[in-house]
Design a protein around this motif. Structure first.
Motif, PDB file in Angstrom:
ATOM      1  N   TYR A 143      49.958  18.617 -21.427  1.00 44.92           N
ATOM      2  CA  TYR A 143      50.483  19.775 -20.695  1.00 44.92           C
ATOM      3  C   TYR A 143      51.515  19.332 -19.657  1.00 44.92           C
ATOM      4  O   TYR A 143      52.613  19.901 -19.562  1.00 44.92           O
ATOM      5  CB  TYR A 143      49.327  20.518 -20.032  1.00 44.92           C
ATOM      6  N   ASP A 144      51.184  18.299 -18.848  1.00 44.24           N
ATOM      7  CA  ASP A 144      52.088  17.831 -17.793  1.00 44.24           C
ATOM      8  C   ASP A 144      53.403  17.325 -18.369  1.00 44.24           C
ATOM      9  O   ASP A 144      54.483  17.578 -17.822  1.00 44.24           O
ATOM     10  CB  ASP A 144      51.414  16.711 -16.988  1.00 44.24           C
ATOM     11  N   TYR A 145      53.321  16.599 -19.470  1.00 48.29           N
ATOM     12  CA  TYR A 145      54.534  16.033 -20.082  1.00 48.29           C
ATOM     13  C   TYR A 145      55.473  17.150 -20.537  1.00 48.29           C
ATOM     14  O   TYR A 145      56.679  17.118 -20.242  1.00 48.29           O
ATOM     15  CB  TYR A 145      54.163  15.151 -21.274  1.00 48.29           C
TER      16      TYR A 145
ATOM     17  N   ASN B 136      59.168  18.269 -18.874  1.00 53.18           N
ATOM     18  CA  ASN B 136      60.375  18.189 -19.685  1.00 53.18           C
ATOM     19  C   ASN B 136      61.084  19.536 -19.789  1.00 53.18           C
ATOM     20  O   ASN B 136      62.304  19.588 -19.888  1.00 53.18           O
ATOM     21  CB  ASN B 136      60.040  17.654 -21.078  1.00 53.18           C
ATOM     22  N   ILE B 137      60.309  20.626 -19.762  1.00 50.81           N
ATOM     23  CA  ILE B 137      60.932  21.959 -19.783  1.00 50.81           C
ATOM     24  C   ILE B 137      61.613  22.240 -18.446  1.00 50.81           C
ATOM     25  O   ILE B 137      62.752  22.716 -18.393  1.00 50.81           O
ATOM     26  CB  ILE B 137      59.892  23.044 -20.121  1.00 50.81           C
ATOM     27  N   THR B 138      60.940  21.944 -17.338  1.00 51.20           N
ATOM     28  CA  THR B 138      61.537  22.210 -16.021  1.00 51.20           C
ATOM     29  C   THR B 138      62.744  21.312 -15.756  1.00 51.20           C
ATOM     30  O   THR B 138      63.686  21.723 -15.072  1.00 51.20           O
ATOM     31  CB  THR B 138      60.500  22.013 -14.898  1.00 51.20           C
ATOM     32  N   ASP B 139      62.740  20.100 -16.317  1.00 57.13           N
ATOM     33  CA  ASP B 139      63.877  19.190 -16.130  1.00 57.13           C
ATOM     34  C   ASP B 139      65.030  19.494 -17.083  1.00 57.13           C
ATOM     35  O   ASP B 139      66.104  18.894 -16.973  1.00 57.13           O
ATOM     36  CB  ASP B 139      63.442  17.737 -16.340  1.00 57.13           C
TER      37      ASP B 139
ATOM     38  N   LEU C 158      55.833  28.309 -22.553  1.00 57.39           N
ATOM     39  CA  LEU C 158      56.007  28.440 -23.995  1.00 57.39           C
ATOM     40  C   LEU C 158      55.827  29.880 -24.419  1.00 57.39           C
ATOM     41  O   LEU C 158      55.190  30.677 -23.725  1.00 57.39           O
ATOM     42  CB  LEU C 158      54.984  27.577 -24.756  1.00 57.39           C
ATOM     43  N   GLU C 159      56.408  30.191 -25.565  1.00 58.77           N
ATOM     44  CA  GLU C 159      56.128  31.470 -26.202  1.00 58.77           C
ATOM     45  C   GLU C 159      55.824  31.215 -27.666  1.00 58.77           C
ATOM     46  O   GLU C 159      56.372  30.286 -28.275  1.00 58.77           O
ATOM     47  CB  GLU C 159      57.306  32.427 -26.050  1.00 58.77           C
TER      48      GLU C 159
ATOM     49  N   ILE D  91      62.641  29.768 -18.280  1.00 61.02           N
ATOM     50  CA  ILE D  91      61.805  29.681 -17.070  1.00 61.02           C
ATOM     51  C   ILE D  91      62.622  29.936 -15.804  1.00 61.02           C
ATOM     52  O   ILE D  91      62.272  29.461 -14.722  1.00 61.02           O
ATOM     53  CB  ILE D  91      61.110  28.308 -16.983  1.00 61.02           C
ATOM     54  N   SER D  92      63.694  30.687 -15.950  1.00 60.54           N
ATOM     55  CA  SER D  92      64.563  30.921 -14.799  1.00 60.54           C
ATOM     56  C   SER D  92      63.834  31.603 -13.647  1.00 60.54           C
ATOM     57  O   SER D  92      64.198  31.442 -12.488  1.00 60.54           O
ATOM     58  CB  SER D  92      65.771  31.766 -15.214  1.00 60.54           C
TER      59      SER D  92
END
Length: 477
Positions: free
Chosen positions: A21-23, A27-30, A69-70, A82-83
């Motif tokens: 989950y953390d990984y 990666n999505i936020t970055d 995620l969706e 994720i804006s």
């Protein structure tokens, strides 16, 4: 996306599903996993990470609940926009671009409306149809040999063809087995440095082809620059050095455009023969395009002691994009080549080598080269005539061959200042001093060279030449 490189710590107090989950969240936020990018299925990721499928499902469920995620029915899992969570989409994209700029991409070259480069070719008459037909014919066969690694020194049929061409066009005497094919002159110099051994002392003309200087210097060689103002390297000055190797361009010195006289060539060969282990690297720069006088034979062709290492390329005569250069080694260096470098795979794809061999053997290269000689001769004559009309032109040199001229200007401004002003106007010209070895730029620098421009014309139309000359006229006058 087919897989994720997640390193899991089985001994950590953090549960495995939470590590996954953390990984993914980070990666999505970055921005490393972009909005809309598909993630691996839970089954595939579980098998890839060698964990229970329920572990991956728990991680995905947490990411779904938090909006990272969706899930799309029958399609899988995708990264969400994720804006509204942490970073807006624009910030993520800017951060991603900045990271690529700093870590992945070299600085972008500034684009100019006119470029008087000595390295750019004219391609309007390239025989695309012939090249395409040869490529299609070679690839239309189910030939498994095309998929094999091939010979390290290059395919034999291409080396045979190059051997015949060099003998006929440049007077080079060699067996195909002496030829090494590689992707560019710099790569061949890297090989050669390993063949010759470490710690060599190399005399090199100054100004020179700086990539050769930098390549040999990077290999740990001690570089000994010698002035090349009039007829190339002076043998008298070479005698006072402790050089073991000479790098020279006797048939058309770059950037000076001079031709080494026969007396100096013989003197250079005599220097090499006086001590064991001395070699001359002959870079046959721009040898195909000569506009005055008789063709100049190669230095290698008059060498009877096996001291000349000949390097040539198809970058100017065909295209720099095919990345095919060749090196002719003296026979006594072949065993060292195979012992020290024979395990390297060829850097030119086998398919490309076969296409080039067919292009040469089919007569296409000869016809194309003859056509380009006429075209470049026309460009040369037009450019020369235009420059001779200009009051700011003091002297023109290097006009016997190649695709550039040296122009000494009558101006209070130095060539460097003219180059800077031209850049501001969208025109790229070059100062001769740009081709001097930087560390020795002030040693033996003749005053007139400070006021000398290097102007290439190979890729320019006559209208572009006139436009560029008009720009220089405004700057200088």
């Amino acid at each position: 996306m087919h897989e994720l490189m997640i390193v899991l710590d089985n001994h950590s107090k953090t549960p495995l599903y939470e590590q996954i989950y953390d990984y993914i969240r980070k990666n999505i936020t970055d921005g490393k996993i972009s909005c809309g990018e598909k993630l691996p299925s839970t089954r595939f990721l579980a098998a890839h990470l060698q964990v229970a499928r329920s572990t991956v499902e728990s991680a995905y469920a947490q990411l779904l609940s938090e909006g990272y995620l969706e899930s799309k029915p029958c399609l899988g899992y995708y990264a969400s926009d994720i804006s509204d969570l942490y970073l807006n989409k624009t910030a993520i994209e800017e951060k991603r671009k900045e990271a690529q700029k700093v870590f992945l991409r070299p600085p972008e070259k500034k684009k100019y409306r006119l470029v008087f480069s000595p390295d750019e070719n004219e391609f309007s008459c390239f025989p695309y149809a012939a090249w395409r037909k040869i490529s299609r014919d070679i690839l239309s066969q189910d030939d498994a040999s095309l998929l094999t690694a091939g010979e390290a020194a290059g395919e034999w049929d291409l080396r045979e063809t190059i051997s015949r061409y060099l003998y006929q066009a440049r007077g080079v005497n060699c067996h195909p087995g002496q030829i090494i094919v590689g992707a560019g002159n710099e790569y061949l110099l890297l090989l050669l440095a390993q063949v010759l051994g470490a710690g060599k002392r190399v005399a090199i003309e100054n100004p020179t082809y700086l990539k050769a200087y930098q390549t040999l210097s990077n290999m740990g060689y001690q570089m000994l620059p010698l002035p090349a103002f009039k007829n190339g390297m002076q043998i008298e000055e070479l005698q006072y050095t402790n050089a073991e190797i000479v790098y020279t361009m006797p048939s058309h010195q770059f950037p000076m455009g001079t031709v080494m006289p026969m007396k100096m060539r013989l003197g250079l060969l005599q220097w090499a023969s006086r001590a064991s282990g001395r070699y001359i690297i002959e870079d046959d720069h721009d040898s195909e395009f000569r506009y005055r006088g008789k063709p100049i034979p190669s230095l290698q062709g008059i060498d009877h002691n096996g001291t000349v290492i000949y390097i040539g390329t198809f970058s100017k005569s065909i295209s720099p994009a095919i990345r095919v250069s060749y090196m002719v080694l003296p026979k006594e260096l072949l065993s060292a080549y195979y012992r020290r470098c024979g395990f390297y795979a060829s850097t030119v794809p086998k398919e490309q080598q076969k296409v080039l061999a067919a292009f040469l053997n089919g007569g296409y290269f000869e016809r194309y080269l003859n056509k380009m000689r006429r075209i470049y001769k026309g460009k040369h004559d037009s450019f020369l005539a235009l420059l001779k009309q200009e009051s700011w032109v003091k002297k023109i040199s290097g006009d016997h061959a190649g695709m550039h001229l040296l122009v000494e200007v009558k101006s209070d401004k130095s060539a460097g200042e003219i180059v800077k002003e031209a850049k501001k106007r969208g025109v790229r010209v070059y100062a001769l001093e740009e081709y001097f070895i930087f560390e020795y730029r002030d040693e033996g620098f003749l005053p007139e060279l400070k006021n000398t421009l290097l102007l290439g014309y190979g890729s320019l139309t006559e209208a572009e030449m006139k436009e560029g000359i008009a720009c220089l006229r405004e700057i200088i006058n």
